[in-house]
Design an enzyme around this catalytic site. Structure first.
Site, mmCIF file in Angstrom:
data_model
loop_
_atom_site.group_PDB
_atom_site.id
_atom_site.type_symbol
_atom_site.label_atom_id
_atom_site.label_comp_id
_atom_site.label_asym_id
_atom_site.label_seq_id
_atom_site.Cartn_x
_atom_site.Cartn_y
_atom_site.Cartn_z
ATOM 1 C CG LEU B 277 -2.037 -1.016 1.164
ATOM 2 C CD1 LEU B 277 -2.724 -1.123 2.499
ATOM 3 C CD2 LEU B 277 -3.027 -0.628 0.090
ATOM 4 N NE ARG B 278 6.792 1.284 2.652
ATOM 5 C CZ ARG B 278 7.639 0.281 2.722
ATOM 6 N NH1 ARG B 278 8.366 -0.044 1.692
ATOM 7 N NH2 ARG B 278 7.764 -0.397 3.825
ATOM 8 N N GLY B 279 2.618 2.557 -2.193
ATOM 9 C CA GLY B 279 2.450 3.328 -3.418
ATOM 10 C C GLY B 279 1.291 4.294 -3.308
ATOM 11 C CB THR B 282 4.162 7.475 -1.755
ATOM 12 O OG1 THR B 282 4.606 6.488 -0.861
ATOM 13 C CG2 THR B 282 5.244 8.494 -1.969
#
Lengths: 581, 340
Positions: B277-279, B282
């Site tokens: 889920l970092r995408g 960010t």
């Protein structure tokens, strides 16, 4: 030859320009073996510089501590507080750093030089020190490389001048026409000369049409032109200065020749896509002039080098590797402390050292006070026996050497599949940060396509560009793979050979054909490989599994795998299993 | 310190400049990675950013320049002191260079050698991470840094805290650091595991068209001939950028993100197949920072479009051997999911 005579006079001019603006130009890269010409050049430079200018030599294997400065342990222990030892980069401030055997400089050394050249100061963060020290200097990189060996491209990018003395002989050597007073006067004028408006465009477009991507090049060219104007005591930069700048700065950096094999400026001009000549005709003339000057100075072997591939790029990664293997005493994960000498960069563990010295302090202090008097005895007496150094374990890197049969015999039919399999293996190596090398063999010889590298983009590129066809010089391939593997091992890495072939050798090592002879040679080479105990895998790429490849594998004591049809993933799994075993 | 090339005077490199501005507005975006050609101005941009950043309030005498207004992030010493007694002053936001060859003890901090030797005392001497707290840590040639140092830095940057367990010391201190890494991919790659720990990633190319190249060289030459005069010439522009950053920071909290935009961001990530889920996170944060920079009240498609390549290109589960840049894939997906 006319070119060589101008070569030496250009070298002398370069020395004068460097003496005028050493910091602005960043330095010079001299490609030449050791010899009287180079010595003479260095003496000339020395004579043109002010007398007190420091000139320091930097050996290729210099340690970080010596280069940047660090803690002087002997002095530190004797006075009981940290004593800082000045590094080479601090000592050379205001002078010239002569990098001997620049092509062998370790990657970390190059990086430090680069950052000092960029920042004009050095930043030290080591051994409990934190300092910024001004460091303005020029680098004289003595590149003694032969063939493809070159000084690291990242440092060459940061120094303006390049001179090649390889083809010069003693007869070309003439005395310098510049004298120290002239240079000193020019030094005061540098930067004052006016730069005509079109000069920038001329230099930039020349750089562009020579395929020089870095923007540092035209900048350096401007500074060289300015220094040249100062040398001539001219208040503006003239066309002749720009031509000189193009010759000394842009030409040696060229990666493309505007009009292939033609050294004439006229057709070259037509090919410049970015050129805005159409509506500025008078500028176009200067552009051509500068370009022509640069073209005339382009080394004759440029085209050949370009054909072989971008050698600069090939070089850069292998430099990184040399650096990696050298400093295993200082890097990696700490695995404990032992008693040891403080030689060759071992890292002192201060706390453990103090701890081991502590029980003896009262005793030693008593002895010391008897010797030198109570008031002069040091607070802390540490003996050599107390030294404790931290030990590190560096993960030993694995290098996989792919030897790919690109001959016409049968591999050609399956070359695409082999490439697919190698790509999968490469992806695997990428994740584990292994190095890969690629040797291809076809026609009469085996060729090292890619020296050990971690750059997978490059590996893939060279694999894609691999042509097929010709005979099968299997023995040559095994021999060169063995020697590469031994070289890798001597650097402390673990080599693995993956040989992909159908085993049908038909070309001998001396290049002539003959199946029986070639096969027996290949078996001999395989036995050699077995003796060296390098792990190997043989992948049979023939349409139907053959006796020959299996025989070679047996001689090598290698694992034998048959390339399954259209299933690169399966092959990749098989090899991975072997490498993990 | 030598004069610094002004941020506003950098020609082109819009993506990189935007990424750095985003990081200055919202440090939570998680750092910037800039990979590209030699001599394309990567380091110049980072150093210029340092001169651009507005100053900040910090506790007087604190080794970690703690923020007196934010009690949650104080270091041990500042916390022990009653809040009313903390004196503060304005300091420059630290932009600390991590030189290649820096030893681990200087990065994380270590035993104070002087006191250990002279007095036999065990005390902690803070390292670069302490100095960079609330600021930026700049790593040139990040791809050449030793692996264990990179691991350590990314871990600290993600947790905002530096835990030191070495030399018989046990110390923890705040280290909220924005990492900025630059490098040249020809000299070696960064481990794929590390790539996606950086918030934004930009590809820096040398400009190819002649007028731009001439402009770059012209400005650089003018700067080198007269650094101070050149700086003065651009001071106004730099001040404008600084004010933009300050205003954007104030606005950041008020910028709203509609469910529709969230859905679009998610759709974009799904279509690209990014891991984790970092995408999305960010992407959202960066888009919000851009909206704040632009003075907009809510995030819309145009903001997402602008930051998508930088936020996502290094997160694609790609074949590491695929040459066709992942930037192209992101652009294609953007064109599909967020038609202009």
């Amino acid at each position: 030859m006319r070119a060589t005579a101008t070569g030496w006079s250009d070298a002398l001019t370069a020395a004068a320009l460097l003496a005028i603006d050493p910091v602005g130009l960043g330095g010079i890269c001299i490609r030449s073996g050791a010899g009287p010409l180079r010595d003479h050049w260095l003496e000339t430079l020395r004579g043109l510089l002010p007398e007190q200018t420091p000139l320091r030599k930097c050996p290729p294997a210099i340690s970080d501590g010596r280069l940047l400065g660090g803690i002087d342990l002997a002095a530190t222990l004797s006075v009981g507080r940290p004593v800082i030892e000045r590094g080479l980069l601090a000592e050379v401030n205001g002078g010239i750093l002569v990098a001997v055997m620049a092509e062998r400089l370790a990657a970390s050394t190059v990086a430090h030089l680069n950052s000092a050249l960029d920042m004009r100061e050095i930043v030290i963060e080591r051994d409990g020190l934190s300092q910024r020290i001004p460091s303005l200097f020029a680098v004289v990189a003595l590149d003694e490389g032969i063939g493809d060996e070159r000084a690291a491209p990242s440092i060459c990018d940061r120094i303006a001048l390049r001179v090649d003395l390889t083809d010069l002989s003693r007869q070309d050597m003439i005395g310098s026409t510049f004298c120290a007073d002239q240079i000193a006067a020019a030094r005061g004028r540098v930067g004052k000369a006016k730069l005509p408006a079109h000069a920038l465009k001329a230099l930039c477009s020349t750089a562009a049409s020579l395929g020089v991507a870095s923007l540092r090049a035209p900048l350096f060219a401007i500074r060289v032109a300015r220094a040249a104007a100062a040398l001539d005591d001219d208040d503006r930069v003239r066309d002749a200065h720009l031509e000189l700048a193009a010759r000394l700065v842009l030409a040696p950096r060229a990666t493309a020749i505007p009009e292939a094999s033609s050294a004439e400026a006229e057709p070259a001009k037509n090919r410049e896509p970015e050129g805005a000549e159409q509506h500025v005709p008078e500028d176009a003339q200067l552009d051509d002039l500068v370009l022509a000057a640069a073209l005339a100075a382009i080394p004759p072997d440029l085209l050949k080098r370009l054909r072989v591939g971008d050698q600069d790029k090939l070089r850069s990664a292998s430099v990184g590797k040399q650096g990696m293997s050298r400093v295993s005493k200082q890097r990696g994960r700490p695995i404990g402390v032992r008693r040891g000498e403080l030689r060759s960069g071992a890292r002192l563990n201060v706390l453990e050292t103090l701890r081991s010295a502590a029980p003896w302090q009262s005793l030693r202090r008593r002895t010391q006070s008897q010797l030198v008097g109570a008031d002069r005895a040091p607070r802390l007496v540490i003996h050599r026996d107390d030294f404790r150094v931290t030990r590190f374990r560096e993960r030993s890197a694995t290098s996989t050497i792919f030897v790919v049969d690109a001959s016409g015999s049968s591999a050609l039919r399956r070359l695409a599949e082999v490439k697919g399999a190698v790509e999968l293996l490469l992806a695997d190596c990428y994740v584990r940060r292994d190095e890969v090398a690629l040797i291809a063999f076809r026609g009469k010889a085996a060729e090292l396509i890619l020296p050990p590298t971690r750059s997978l983009t490059r590996a893939k590129r060279s694999l894609a560009a691999l042509p097929g066809g010709g005979g099968t010089p299997l023995s040559a391939a095994i021999v060169s793979a063995t020697s590469l593997a031994l070289a890798v091992r001597s650097k402390g890495h673990c080599p693995t050979i993956v040989l992909m072939t159908d085993g049908r050798a038909n070309v001998c090592r001396d290049g002539h054909s003959g199946r029986t002879e070639a096969e027996s040679e290949a078996r001999d080479a395989a036995r050699q490989l077995r003796v060296s105990t390098i792990p190997a895998v043989v992948v049979d790429t023939s349409p139907r599994p053959q006796q020959q490849a299996a025989g070679i594998a047996a001689e090598m004591n290698a694992r034998y795998v048959v390339l399954p049809y259209a299933d690169a993933a399966k092959l990749s799994r098989a090899i991975r299993a072997h490498m993990q075993a | 310190m030598p004069a610094v090339f002004p941020f506003s005077a950098i020609v082109g490199q819009d993506e990189m400049k935007l990424a750095l501005m985003i990081a200055a507005v919202d440090p939570k975006v998680g750092g910037v990675l800039a990979f590209g050609d030699r001599g394309s101005g990567k380091s110049t941009a980072v150093r210029a950013l340092a001169a651009l950043l507005p100053s900040m309030r910090a506790v007087v005498g604190c080794k970690y320049q703690c923020d007196p207004d934010d009690s949650a992030t104080l270091c041990g010493e500042c916390r022990a002191c009653p809040a009313a007694k903390l004196k503060s002053h304005q300091v420059a936001v630290p932009v600390i260079d991590l030189p290649l060859g820096a030893t681990e003890d200087r990065v994380v901090g270590a035993l104070d050698l002087e006191r250990a030797l002279a007095r036999g005392e065990k005390s902690f001497e803070p390292g670069l991470l302490a100095r960079a707290n609330r600021g930026f840590l700049y790593i040139d040639e990040v791809n050449l840094l030793e692996d264990h140092l990179v691991d350590l830095l990314l871990d600290v940057a993600a947790s905002g805290e530096n835990v030191v367990e070495r030399d018989g010391l046990s110390v923890r201190h705040p280290a909220r650091v924005v990492l900025v890494g630059t490098g040249n991919p020809e000299e070696g790659e960064l481990r794929p595991q590390l790539l996606d720990r950086f918030g934004l990633s930009v590809d820096v190319r040398t400009p190819a068209d002649l007028p731009t190249r001439i402009e770059v060289v012209k400005r650089r030459d003018a700067f080198e001939t007269d650094p101070i005069g050149f700086g003065a010439q651009w001071a106004k522009q730099d001040l404008k950028s600084r004010k933009r950053i300050l205003a954007a920071r104030d606005r950041l909290g008020q910028v709203t993100v509609s469910d529709k935009s969230l859905a679009k961001a998610a759709q974009l990530c799904v279509s690209l197949g990014t891991d984790g889920l970092r995408g999305e996170l960010t992407l959202m944060r960066a888009a919000r920072a851009v909206a704040a920079l632009e003075g907009d009240k809510s995030v819309d498609d145009s903001h997402l479009r602008r930051v998508a390549p930088a936020a996502l290109r290094h997160r694609l589960r790609r074949n590491p051997l695929d040459d066709s840049g992942s930037g192209v894939r992101v652009e294609r997906a953007v064109a599909e999911c967020l038609p202009a």
